[in-house]
Design an enzyme around this catalytic site. Structure first.
Site, short mmCIF file in Angstrom:
data_model
loop_
_atom_site.label_atom_id
_atom_site.label_comp_id
_atom_site.label_asym_id
_atom_site.label_seq_id
_atom_site.Cartn_x
_atom_site.Cartn_y
_atom_site.Cartn_z
N ILE A 192 0.86 -1.20 0.00
CA ILE A 192 0.00 0.00 0.00
C ILE A 192 0.89 1.24 0.00
CG2 ILE A 192 -1.85 1.27 1.16
CD1 ILE A 192 -2.71 -1.27 2.52
N THR A 193 0.72 2.09 -0.99
CA THR A 193 1.50 3.33 -1.01
C THR A 193 0.80 4.39 -0.15
OG1 THR A 193 0.40 4.35 -2.92
CG2 THR A 193 2.22 2.83 -3.39
N GLY A 194 1.59 5.28 0.43
CA GLY A 194 1.02 6.35 1.25
C GLY A 194 0.25 5.78 2.44
N ALA A 195 0.85 4.81 3.10
CA ALA A 195 0.16 4.17 4.23
C ALA A 195 0.50 4.83 5.56
CB ALA A 195 0.49 2.68 4.25
N GLY A 252 -4.18 8.76 6.86
CA GLY A 252 -5.46 8.75 6.15
C GLY A 252 -5.92 7.38 5.70
N TYR A 259 -4.79 18.06 -9.56
CA TYR A 259 -5.15 16.88 -8.74
C TYR A 259 -6.28 16.10 -9.40
CZ TYR A 259 -7.39 14.16 -5.04
OH TYR A 259 -7.96 13.13 -4.31
P1 NDP Z 1 -3.47 11.70 3.15
O1 NDP Z 1 -2.78 12.97 2.88
O2 NDP Z 1 -3.87 11.38 4.53
O3 NDP Z 1 -2.62 10.48 2.59
C1 NDP Z 1 -1.83 10.60 1.47
C2 NDP Z 1 -0.62 9.73 1.63
O4 NDP Z 1 0.20 9.88 0.46
C3 NDP Z 1 0.26 10.10 2.81
O5 NDP Z 1 0.67 8.93 3.44
C4 NDP Z 1 1.43 10.81 2.18
O6 NDP Z 1 2.64 10.67 2.88
C5 NDP Z 1 1.52 10.04 0.88
N1 NDP Z 1 2.34 10.73 -0.11
C6 NDP Z 1 2.22 11.99 -0.57
N2 NDP Z 1 3.21 12.26 -1.41
C7 NDP Z 1 3.97 11.15 -1.51
C8 NDP Z 1 5.15 10.82 -2.21
N3 NDP Z 1 5.78 11.72 -2.97
N4 NDP Z 1 5.65 9.59 -2.08
C9 NDP Z 1 5.06 8.68 -1.28
N5 NDP Z 1 3.96 8.95 -0.58
C10 NDP Z 1 3.42 10.17 -0.68
O7 NDP Z 1 -4.75 11.69 2.17
P2 NDP Z 1 -5.93 10.63 1.94
O8 NDP Z 1 -5.77 9.49 2.84
O9 NDP Z 1 -7.18 11.39 1.93
O10 NDP Z 1 -5.63 10.19 0.43
C11 NDP Z 1 -5.43 8.86 0.07
C12 NDP Z 1 -6.05 8.60 -1.28
O11 NDP Z 1 -7.46 8.77 -1.21
C13 NDP Z 1 -5.57 9.54 -2.39
O12 NDP Z 1 -5.36 8.80 -3.55
C14 NDP Z 1 -6.75 10.48 -2.59
O13 NDP Z 1 -6.79 10.98 -3.90
C15 NDP Z 1 -7.89 9.54 -2.32
N6 NDP Z 1 -9.16 10.15 -2.00
C16 NDP Z 1 -9.30 10.90 -0.86
C17 NDP Z 1 -10.53 11.46 -0.56
C18 NDP Z 1 -10.74 12.26 0.65
O14 NDP Z 1 -11.87 12.77 0.81
N7 NDP Z 1 -9.76 12.44 1.51
C19 NDP Z 1 -11.69 11.27 -1.44
C20 NDP Z 1 -11.40 10.47 -2.60
C21 NDP Z 1 -10.20 9.92 -2.85
P3 NDP Z 1 3.01 11.60 4.16
O15 NDP Z 1 2.27 10.99 5.30
O16 NDP Z 1 4.48 11.44 4.25
O17 NDP Z 1 2.56 12.97 3.84
MG1 PMR Z 2 -16.96 18.74 -2.77
C1 PMR Z 2 -22.69 15.33 -3.10
C2 PMR Z 2 -21.91 16.37 -3.14
C3 PMR Z 2 -20.46 16.41 -2.90
C4 PMR Z 2 -19.54 15.42 -2.60
C5 PMR Z 2 -19.80 13.96 -2.37
C6 PMR Z 2 -18.26 16.03 -2.54
C7 PMR Z 2 -17.07 15.35 -2.29
N1 PMR Z 2 -18.39 17.39 -2.77
C8 PMR Z 2 -19.75 17.64 -3.00
C9 PMR Z 2 -20.33 18.87 -3.28
C10 PMR Z 2 -19.68 20.08 -3.28
N2 PMR Z 2 -18.36 20.26 -3.05
C11 PMR Z 2 -20.31 21.37 -3.52
C12 PMR Z 2 -21.77 21.58 -3.81
C13 PMR Z 2 -19.32 22.31 -3.42
C14 PMR Z 2 -19.43 23.82 -3.63
C15 PMR Z 2 -19.98 24.50 -2.48
C16 PMR Z 2 -18.10 21.60 -3.11
C17 PMR Z 2 -16.87 22.22 -2.93
C18 PMR Z 2 -15.67 21.51 -2.73
C19 PMR Z 2 -14.35 22.06 -2.63
C20 PMR Z 2 -13.96 23.50 -2.67
N3 PMR Z 2 -15.58 20.13 -2.62
C21 PMR Z 2 -14.28 19.83 -2.49
C22 PMR Z 2 -13.53 20.97 -2.49
C23 PMR Z 2 -12.16 20.58 -2.36
O1 PMR Z 2 -11.15 21.29 -2.30
C24 PMR Z 2 -12.09 19.06 -2.35
C25 PMR Z 2 -11.44 18.66 -3.63
O2 PMR Z 2 -11.94 18.87 -4.70
O3 PMR Z 2 -10.30 18.02 -3.53
C26 PMR Z 2 -9.74 17.64 -4.79
C27 PMR Z 2 -13.55 18.66 -2.36
C28 PMR Z 2 -14.16 17.42 -2.29
N4 PMR Z 2 -15.53 17.27 -2.40
C29 PMR Z 2 -15.82 15.94 -2.27
C30 PMR Z 2 -14.61 15.22 -2.08
C31 PMR Z 2 -14.49 13.74 -1.91
C32 PMR Z 2 -13.60 16.13 -2.09
C33 PMR Z 2 -12.14 15.74 -1.89
C34 PMR Z 2 -11.75 15.28 -3.23
C35 PMR Z 2 -10.83 14.17 -3.50
O4 PMR Z 2 -10.11 13.73 -2.64
O5 PMR Z 2 -10.80 13.75 -4.64
#
Ligand code: NDP
Ligand code: PMR
Length: 398
Positions: A90-93, A96, A273
């Site tokens: 698992i990368t980035g473990a 989160g 991103y």
């Molecule tokens: P975190 O920031 O908690 O975890 C990200 C991990 O990636 C950390 O362990 C970080 O390491 C590692 N990482 C970053 N850069 C590097 C690098 N150069 N080399 C190796 N490892 C690196 O975020 P999340 O747990 O939220 O994200 C995990 C995954 O989930 C991502 O793919 C994200 O896109 C996805 N995701 C997240 C959502 C969310 O709502 N949070 C929603 C949808 C998808 P370090 O601890 O050293 O910083």
């Molecule tokens: Mg979002 C059902 C509606 C929904 C969901 C499931 C997400 C998930 N978001 C939703 C709606 C909205 N968001 C709406 C209506 C807005 C405008 C008010 C909004 C805004 C917003 C921002 C500014 N949302 C965000 C951001 C971020 O900076 C986050 C992002 O885009 O990261 C790339 C984010 C996210 N919204 C989500 C999820 C899962 C994220 C984190 C995205 C990711 O990790 O890929």
């Protein structure tokens, strides 16, 4: 022999990152701009040049609990055959979703987790704080912002002489406030470089190991997201993902002779991103088309839910970090805890009912998994092929 690399001095170029003073985008919460008063969250000038670290330990076996090789252990006195422990990379473990998944898998006693992390000490502390048993994981250094580090990681994993049964490409960076791009050791824009290109090379390299594993259900999982899918409300929050004609990717994303963005446009960290997540989902499908029949490996992606509390949002403005979790909990109802998200990803790793390949999994409000629809762009086979071929060139596979 397996641990020789433990004392290997490794050279780990940190990424060359250039950020201007005050290089934080106009503070915007949830896509809505805030007033100038909130623009004080400036990052200090940080122009870092390549740093060579000699202190990192490349491989450290937290556990010598090597996994025996036959898939099915011999019948016990009771006559019952048991499946051997699986090994999941698992990368980035270190935080989160990755950490929660590692914990969920390790806790079952059925999995050994190889944690690919850029900060060894952080990962080690995180695993201990999460209560993971010593023998259940091995931390191996991996910096996805360096292709050399990715290759070294693969070599180090092989030295462990454990089978590789599942690979989870989970690590990511999100730089929504950066005004200027930063770059990986190989000169790629950071978000696409780490989230997509580093993982692309890693997955391509480890496919051979997955293929030779005798585990009954071998899987390669690349974490995707709703925000890369423009067929959803979340995916329509600006800036929207759009890879365009891939002209930036074709020119190397170096920000010098080409744009840092895949579509060749102006740098936007949030878009970079989301674009990287589209690449992740396209790559999973292209893997499926090219290798599923030949190797039997299951390729899958997923949206685990909105884990609004993770480190992913560390570079966002404080107001966003304060309001984002309640917004997701009470308004969109898309929020999931790290623990719940970890269980979801652990299902994609090990659940016998989730063996379908080429699938993007999501979960409904009752936490039941379902096969979700990707956006037009994130499911475009032509684009997937082009992204694959251009990525091969960039990471030196062609
Ligand atoms: P975190 O920031 O908690 O975890 C990200 C991990 O990636 C950390 O362990 C970080 O390491 C590692 N990482 C970053 N850069 C590097 C690098 N150069 N080399 C190796 N490892 C690196 O975020 P999340 O747990 O939220 O994200 C995990 C995954 O989930 C991502 O793919 C994200 O896109 C996805 N995701 C997240 C959502 C969310 O709502 N949070 C929603 C949808 C998808 P370090 O601890 O050293 O910083
Ligand atoms: Mg979002 C059902 C509606 C929904 C969901 C499931 C997400 C998930 N978001 C939703 C709606 C909205 N968001 C709406 C209506 C807005 C405008 C008010 C909004 C805004 C917003 C921002 C500014 N949302 C965000 C951001 C971020 O900076 C986050 C992002 O885009 O990261 C790339 C984010 C996210 N919204 C989500 C999820 C899962 C994220 C984190 C995205 C990711 O990790 O890929």
């Amino acid at each position: 022999m397996a641990l020789q690399a433990a004392t290997t001095t490794s050279f780990l170029p940190s990424a060359l990152s250039a950020r201007k003073e005050g290089a934080v985008k106009d503070s915007a919460f949830l896509g809505v701009r805030l007033g100038d008063g909130l623009k004080l969250e400036t990052s200090a000038l940080s122009l870092r040049t390549k740093r060579v670290s000699t202190s990192s330990v490349a491989v450290r076996a937290q556990a010598a609990a090597a996994v025996s090789s036959p898939t099915v252990t011999p019948a016990s006195p009771s006559g019952k055959q048991t499946l051997r422990k699986g090994t999941a990379v698992i990368t980035g473990a270190s935080s989160g979703l990755g950490l929660a998944t590692a914990k969920a898998l390790a806790e079952t006693g059925k999995w050994h987790v190889i944690m690919g992390c850029r900060d060894f000490l952080k990962a080690s502390r995180a695993a201990k704080a999460a209560g993971m048993e010593k023998g259940s994981y091995t931390i191996v250094h991996l910096d996805l912002a360096s292709l050399d580090s990715v290759r070294q990681f693969v070599a180090n994993v092989r030295q462990l002489e454990m089978p590789v049964d599942v690979v989870v490409c989970n690590a990511a960076v999100y730089q929504p406030t950066a005004k200027e791009p930063s770059f990986t050791a190989d000169g790629f824009e950071m978000s696409v470089g780490v989230n997509h290109l580093g993982h692309f090379l890693l997955a391509r390299e480890l496919l051979a190991d997955l293929t030779s594993s005798d585990y009954p259900s071998k899987r390669l999982i690349i974490v995707g997201s709703i925000t890369g899918n423009t067929n959803t409300l979340a995916g329509n929050v600006p800036p929207k993902a759009n890879l365009g004609d891939l002209r930036g990717l074709a020119s190397g994303l170096n920000g010098v002779s080409s744009s840092a963005m895949i579509d060749g446009g102006e740098f936007d960290g949030a878009k970079a991103y989301k674009d990287s997540k589209v690449c992740n989902m396209l790559t999973m499908q292209e893997f499926h088309r090219r290798y599923h029949d030949e190797t039997g490996v299951t390729f899958a992606s997923l949206y685990p839910g909105c884990i609004a509390t993770t480190g992913l949002f560390r570079e966002h403005i404080p107001l966003f970090r304060l309001l984002f979790p309640p917004f997701q909990k009470y308004i969109t109802k898309g929020y999931v805890s790290e623990e719940e998200a970890g269980k979801r990803l652990a299902q994609v790793v090990s659940d016998p009912s989730l063996t379908k390949s080429g699938v993007y999994w999501s979960w409904n409000n009752n936490s039941a998994s379902f096969e979700n629809q990707l956006s037009e762009e994130a499911s475009d086979p032509e684009k997937a092929k082009k992204v694959w071929e251009l990525s091969e060139k960039l990471v030196g596979l062609q």
